[in-house]
Design a protein around this motif. Structure first.
Motif, mmCIF file in Angstrom:
data_model
loop_
_atom_site.group_PDB
_atom_site.id
_atom_site.type_symbol
_atom_site.label_atom_id
_atom_site.label_comp_id
_atom_site.label_asym_id
_atom_site.label_seq_id
_atom_site.Cartn_x
_atom_site.Cartn_y
_atom_site.Cartn_z
ATOM 1 N N ARG A 92 0.815 -1.213 0.000
ATOM 2 C CA ARG A 92 0.000 0.000 0.000
ATOM 3 C C ARG A 92 0.845 1.258 0.000
ATOM 4 N N ASP A 93 2.033 1.220 0.635
ATOM 5 C CA ASP A 93 2.834 2.432 0.750
ATOM 6 C C ASP A 93 3.958 2.501 -0.275
ATOM 7 N N ARG A 94 3.883 1.702 -1.332
ATOM 8 C CA ARG A 94 5.035 1.620 -2.223
ATOM 9 C C ARG A 94 5.148 2.804 -3.176
ATOM 10 N N SER A 95 4.082 3.557 -3.396
ATOM 11 C CA SER A 95 4.146 4.731 -4.253
ATOM 12 C C SER A 95 4.246 5.989 -3.412
ATOM 13 N N GLU A 147 15.669 -4.997 4.130
ATOM 14 C CA GLU A 147 14.427 -4.947 4.904
ATOM 15 C C GLU A 147 14.713 -4.700 6.386
ATOM 16 N N LEU A 148 15.812 -5.264 6.902
ATOM 17 C CA LEU A 148 16.160 -5.046 8.301
ATOM 18 C C LEU A 148 16.519 -3.582 8.542
ATOM 19 N N LEU A 149 17.321 -3.008 7.650
ATOM 20 C CA LEU A 149 17.679 -1.596 7.789
ATOM 21 C C LEU A 149 16.450 -0.704 7.625
ATOM 22 N N PHE A 150 15.533 -1.121 6.763
ATOM 23 C CA PHE A 150 14.275 -0.387 6.581
ATOM 24 C C PHE A 150 13.458 -0.426 7.878
ATOM 25 N N GLU A 151 13.321 -1.622 8.445
ATOM 26 C CA GLU A 151 12.547 -1.780 9.685
ATOM 27 C C GLU A 151 13.146 -0.964 10.826
ATOM 28 N N ALA A 152 14.491 -0.927 10.882
ATOM 29 C CA ALA A 152 15.154 -0.192 11.952
ATOM 30 C C ALA A 152 15.162 1.314 11.701
ATOM 31 N N GLY A 153 14.730 1.734 10.507
ATOM 32 C CA GLY A 153 14.670 3.165 10.195
ATOM 33 C C GLY A 153 15.996 3.753 9.772
ATOM 34 N N PHE A 154 16.890 2.925 9.206
ATOM 35 C CA PHE A 154 18.235 3.386 8.867
ATOM 36 C C PHE A 154 18.434 3.678 7.385
ATOM 37 N N VAL A 155 17.370 3.671 6.591
ATOM 38 C CA VAL A 155 17.464 4.038 5.180
ATOM 39 C C VAL A 155 16.429 5.143 4.915
ATOM 40 N N PRO A 156 16.735 6.057 4.000
ATOM 41 C CA PRO A 156 15.815 7.172 3.744
ATOM 42 C C PRO A 156 14.417 6.734 3.339
ATOM 43 N N ALA A 216 12.682 4.441 4.553
ATOM 44 C CA ALA A 216 11.896 4.192 5.764
ATOM 45 C C ALA A 216 11.346 5.493 6.343
ATOM 46 N N LEU A 217 12.133 6.556 6.261
ATOM 47 C CA LEU A 217 11.668 7.846 6.767
ATOM 48 C C LEU A 217 10.486 8.341 5.941
ATOM 49 N N ARG A 218 10.532 8.095 4.637
ATOM 50 C CA ARG A 218 9.402 8.483 3.795
ATOM 51 C C ARG A 218 8.137 7.725 4.181
ATOM 52 N N ALA A 219 8.337 6.489 4.688
ATOM 53 C CA ALA A 219 7.183 5.666 5.072
ATOM 54 C C ALA A 219 6.711 5.970 6.490
ATOM 55 N N GLY A 220 7.362 6.941 7.159
ATOM 56 C CA GLY A 220 6.902 7.356 8.475
ATOM 57 C C GLY A 220 7.744 6.886 9.637
ATOM 58 N N ALA A 221 8.878 6.217 9.373
ATOM 59 C CA ALA A 221 9.745 5.774 10.467
ATOM 60 C C ALA A 221 10.356 6.990 11.167
ATOM 61 N N ASN A 222 10.683 6.802 12.425
ATOM 62 C CA ASN A 222 11.252 7.882 13.222
ATOM 63 C C ASN A 222 12.661 7.507 13.633
ATOM 64 N N ALA A 223 13.645 8.070 12.953
ATOM 65 C CA ALA A 223 15.045 7.776 13.268
ATOM 66 C C ALA A 223 15.867 9.018 12.979
ATOM 67 N N PRO A 224 16.894 9.285 13.777
ATOM 68 C CA PRO A 224 17.734 10.455 13.528
ATOM 69 C C PRO A 224 18.491 10.320 12.214
ATOM 70 N N PHE A 272 22.921 5.028 -1.895
ATOM 71 C CA PHE A 272 22.052 5.947 -2.624
ATOM 72 C C PHE A 272 20.616 5.433 -2.585
ATOM 73 N N ALA A 273 19.698 6.262 -2.110
ATOM 74 C CA ALA A 273 18.287 5.880 -2.041
ATOM 75 C C ALA A 273 17.641 5.982 -3.413
ATOM 76 N N MET A 274 16.488 5.308 -3.567
ATOM 77 C CA MET A 274 15.756 5.343 -4.826
ATOM 78 C C MET A 274 14.304 5.738 -4.567
ATOM 79 N N SER A 275 13.637 6.140 -5.623
ATOM 80 C CA SER A 275 12.234 6.531 -5.512
ATOM 81 C C SER A 275 11.347 5.318 -5.288
ATOM 82 N N ASN A 276 10.164 5.594 -4.733
ATOM 83 C CA ASN A 276 9.193 4.531 -4.472
ATOM 84 C C ASN A 276 9.889 3.376 -3.749
ATOM 85 N N ASP A 277 9.670 2.142 -4.189
ATOM 86 C CA ASP A 277 10.366 1.011 -3.563
ATOM 87 C C ASP A 277 11.324 0.355 -4.537
#
Length: 312
Positions: free
Chosen positions: A76-79, A177-186, A188-196, A204-209
């Protein structure tokens, strides 16, 4: 209001197009490296794969050899577009980066630009020891109780080859996926994760998923080269055994023992000498080989293994 009314649905083909150039694994991208090639599928062809082949060959000016469907992504959150429900049918395909004149084509990127922790050809990358391990340690310690802390750290250690666990090059998606879950990739922040922001990992991050789709393609290809000689799709018509070894190492992210690798190639009778030598240069001329096409067909049917001989 129904979900149908809330969301528009867009279905695309997304391609992980892989080449090996000068011993480096390369992927075709668009949008200044932010996206994988993607576009709506059309009804002009009898199948999705035929449509993909026509579309990719028009872009790269190279015929595709190996093509395989990866996965249909419909989270649901891939776009990143509000109100848009995107469904992507992803494919892995092998091609060449250089055109017939040997010129580079725009849009090709080293896949380790996106996953710097995946390149273990010279041993554990610095990013793992200096950034990922400390961040995952903190993430594990932040769990609510000792059981959860232990489970988090065990998962991190097994996934990233820490605490004496062996590195498994095929776990590309699980690591992302582990880094995404932990909020360590950009992403994840777009998906609402809270990490410094200080804890975001290099890469290098990419658009969407699209980085998740790329990870899926990398993992599939790393598994595939161990039991099907698909690497021949990435090689020129004639090559040295060193070039072949470097191509396999580039994809696997692991170094290979030279003599063991050559013995495996000879035992499986995958290649034959051309009678030619590499042009004289800085090093000694080397024999040139080509793949035996009849052997390629037999190996593809039988599924004989092309093992990776690890040095560490």
């Amino acid at each position: 209001m129904s979900e149908t009314e809330l969301h528009s649905v867009q279905a695309d083909l997304v391609a992980v197009l892989v080449a090996v150039t000068n011993g480096q694994p390369r992927i075709l991208t668009t949008g200044s490296g932010l996206m994988l090639p993607a576009g709506p599928f059309t009804s002009n062809h009898r199948s999705l794969q035929v449509s993909l082949r026509a579309w990719v060959e028009k872009q790269t000016h190279h015929p595709l050899g190996f093509v395989e469907q990866l996965y249909t992504f419909a989270d649901r959150d891939r776009s990143q577009e509000i109100g848009m429900r995107a469904i992507s049918i992803s494919y892995l395909a092998l091609t060449r980066e250089l055109d017939e004149a040997g010129q580079g084509q725009p849009g090709w990127q080293d896949w380790y630009r996106y996953f710097p922790w995946e390149d273990w050809r010279d041993g554990m990358p610095a990013v793992v020891a200096e950034h990922i391990a400390p961040a995952l340690t903190s993430w594990a310690e932040s769990a609510s109780d000792s059981v959860a802390r232990g489970a988090r750290w065990q998962r991190a250690a097994m996934t990233f080859g820490l605490d004496g666990h062996e590195w498994n090059e095929e776990l590309v998606l699980q690591r992302y996926e582990l880094l995404f879950e932990a909020g360590f990739v950009p992403e994840a922040l777009r998906a609402g994760a809270n990490a410094p922001a200080a804890q975001l990992m290099p890469g290098f991050a990419m658009s969407n998923d699209h980085r998740r789709i790329l990870a899926t393609g990398m993992a599939r290809l790393r598994a595939k080269i161990k039991y099907r000689p698909v690497v021949y799709e990435l090689m020129p018509d004639e090559f040295s055994l060193l070039q072949l070894q470097q191509a396999v190492e580039a994809l696997a992210g692991r170094s290979l023992h030279k003599q063991n690798f050559r013995r495996l190639i000879e035992q499986q009778a995958l290649v034959e000498e051309t009678g030619q030598m590499t042009a004289a240069g800085a090093g000694r001329p080397a024999k040139l080989f080509r793949f035996q096409r009849n052997v390629m067909l037999e190996r593809a049917i039988a599924g004989n293994k092309l093992p990776l001989a690890r040095t560490h």
